[in-house]
Design a protein around this motif. Structure first.
Motif, short mmCIF file in Angstrom:
data_model
loop_
_atom_site.label_atom_id
_atom_site.label_comp_id
_atom_site.label_asym_id
_atom_site.label_seq_id
_atom_site.Cartn_x
_atom_site.Cartn_y
_atom_site.Cartn_z
N MET A 40 0.84 -1.20 0.00
CA MET A 40 0.00 0.00 0.00
C MET A 40 0.88 1.25 0.00
O MET A 40 0.58 2.23 -0.69
N PHE A 41 1.95 1.22 0.78
CA PHE A 41 2.88 2.35 0.70
C PHE A 41 3.42 2.48 -0.71
O PHE A 41 3.56 3.60 -1.23
N ALA A 42 3.77 1.36 -1.36
CA ALA A 42 4.31 1.40 -2.71
C ALA A 42 3.33 2.07 -3.67
O ALA A 42 3.75 2.81 -4.58
N LYS A 43 2.04 1.84 -3.49
CA LYS A 43 1.04 2.49 -4.34
C LYS A 43 1.08 4.00 -4.16
O LYS A 43 1.07 4.76 -5.14
N ALA A 44 1.15 4.46 -2.91
CA ALA A 44 1.22 5.91 -2.66
C ALA A 44 2.54 6.47 -3.17
O ALA A 44 2.58 7.57 -3.75
N ALA A 46 4.34 5.48 -5.65
CA ALA A 46 4.34 5.58 -7.11
C ALA A 46 3.68 6.87 -7.57
O ALA A 46 4.14 7.50 -8.53
N THR A 47 2.62 7.30 -6.89
CA THR A 47 1.98 8.56 -7.29
C THR A 47 2.91 9.75 -7.06
O THR A 47 2.87 10.73 -7.81
N MET A 48 3.78 9.65 -6.06
CA MET A 48 4.70 10.74 -5.75
C MET A 48 5.92 10.74 -6.66
O MET A 48 6.55 11.78 -6.85
N LEU A 49 6.25 9.56 -7.21
CA LEU A 49 7.37 9.49 -8.14
C LEU A 49 7.01 10.07 -9.50
O LEU A 49 7.91 10.40 -10.27
N GLY A 50 5.73 10.18 -9.80
CA GLY A 50 5.35 10.93 -10.99
C GLY A 50 4.62 10.15 -12.05
O GLY A 50 4.59 8.92 -12.05
N ASP A 51 4.05 10.89 -12.97
CA ASP A 51 3.26 10.36 -14.07
C ASP A 51 4.19 9.76 -15.13
O ASP A 51 5.08 10.44 -15.62
N PRO A 52 3.98 8.49 -15.53
CA PRO A 52 4.85 7.90 -16.55
C PRO A 52 4.73 8.59 -17.90
O PRO A 52 5.62 8.45 -18.75
#
Length: 238
Positions: A40-44, A46-52
């Motif tokens: 679940m942390f990984a999901k959040a 990923a949103t902070m790492l940015g839009d592909p």
């Protein structure tokens, strides 16, 4: 990152959206708290790492303990190119070293991995080197072009104690702010825990995670503004 919506009164929603936009424009450091499962942390994260689909692509670094390496690779793969000018991974241990060596010629499949076996100083130096290399590749990083997810804070606390971890984070956050990066650090503790309160002054905002009925929600607490969001679903990347 979620921008607006679900805030209640319109003026509060506008203030929250403006606060998020300011963090992105200027770069920011976020403390991500809450005792949610790693996936679940990984999901959040990923949103902070940015839009592909971002143009130009975000330049992303994930710093993770060896057991979380596969999750970090998936996150980097899902959020942009894996070539060394756009994605890096920092981890530690012999298993990580073998995996990094095996993937060195497959840059499009496995991100370039920096294996740390030594001191906290080595970790800090490696992060600084990656930021400098990204800046050179970009010809000068734009605001929020550099993204970092840092998942080793519990390890630092266990191995080095609070004072050393605090000094280390102070330096790393300053390095990221120098290039207007958008970076997040995981501390899987409740938001009102003493150790969270200790580190909060280093960060622009604290992002609290929870699971509600199987849904992953987030609540934002801004350090320099009297704004705390409602609970919002973790949404699309930015």
């Amino acid at each position: 990152m979620v921008a607006g919506g679900g805030m209640g009164p319109d003026d509060e929603g506008i203030s929250f959206a403006h606060a998020l936009a300011t963090l992105k424009e200027q770069g920011s450091a976020l403390l991500v708290v809450g005792t949610v499962p790693d996936e679940m942390f990984a999901k959040a994260s990923a949103t902070m790492l940015g839009d592909p689909a971002a143009d130009p692509p975000r330049r992303r670094l994930v710093v993770t303990p060896e057991p979380n390496r596969e999750s970090a690779v998936r996150r980097l793969r899902e959020t942009g190119p894996l070539s060394s000018e756009y994605a890096r991974l920092i981890t530690r241990g012999e298993q990580a070293r073998s995996a990094a060596a095996g993937g060195a010629s497959l840059d499009e499949v496995t991100p370039r991995t920096h294996v740390i076996d030594g001191s906290i100083h080595e970790l800090g130096t490696t992060i600084a080197d990656v930021i400098e290399e990204f800046d050179l590749f970009a010809g000068g990083l734009d605001p929020a072009e550099f993204r970092m997810g840092f998942e080793c804070l519990p390890t630092l606390l266990s191995a080095h104690g609070r004072e050393t971890a605090f000094r280390f984070l102070h330096v790393v956050v300053a390095q990221a702010r120098a290039v207007s990066g958008l970076v997040h650090f995981r501390l899987p503790r409740d938001v009102d825990a003493e150790v969270v309160r200790l580190f909060q002054p280093l960060f622009d905002a604290t992002v609290e995670l929870r699971i509600d009925g199987g849904s992953l929600d987030q609540r934002w607490h801004f350090r320099d503004r009297d704004i705390t969001s409602d609970w919002l679903p973790v949404g699309d990347p930015t």
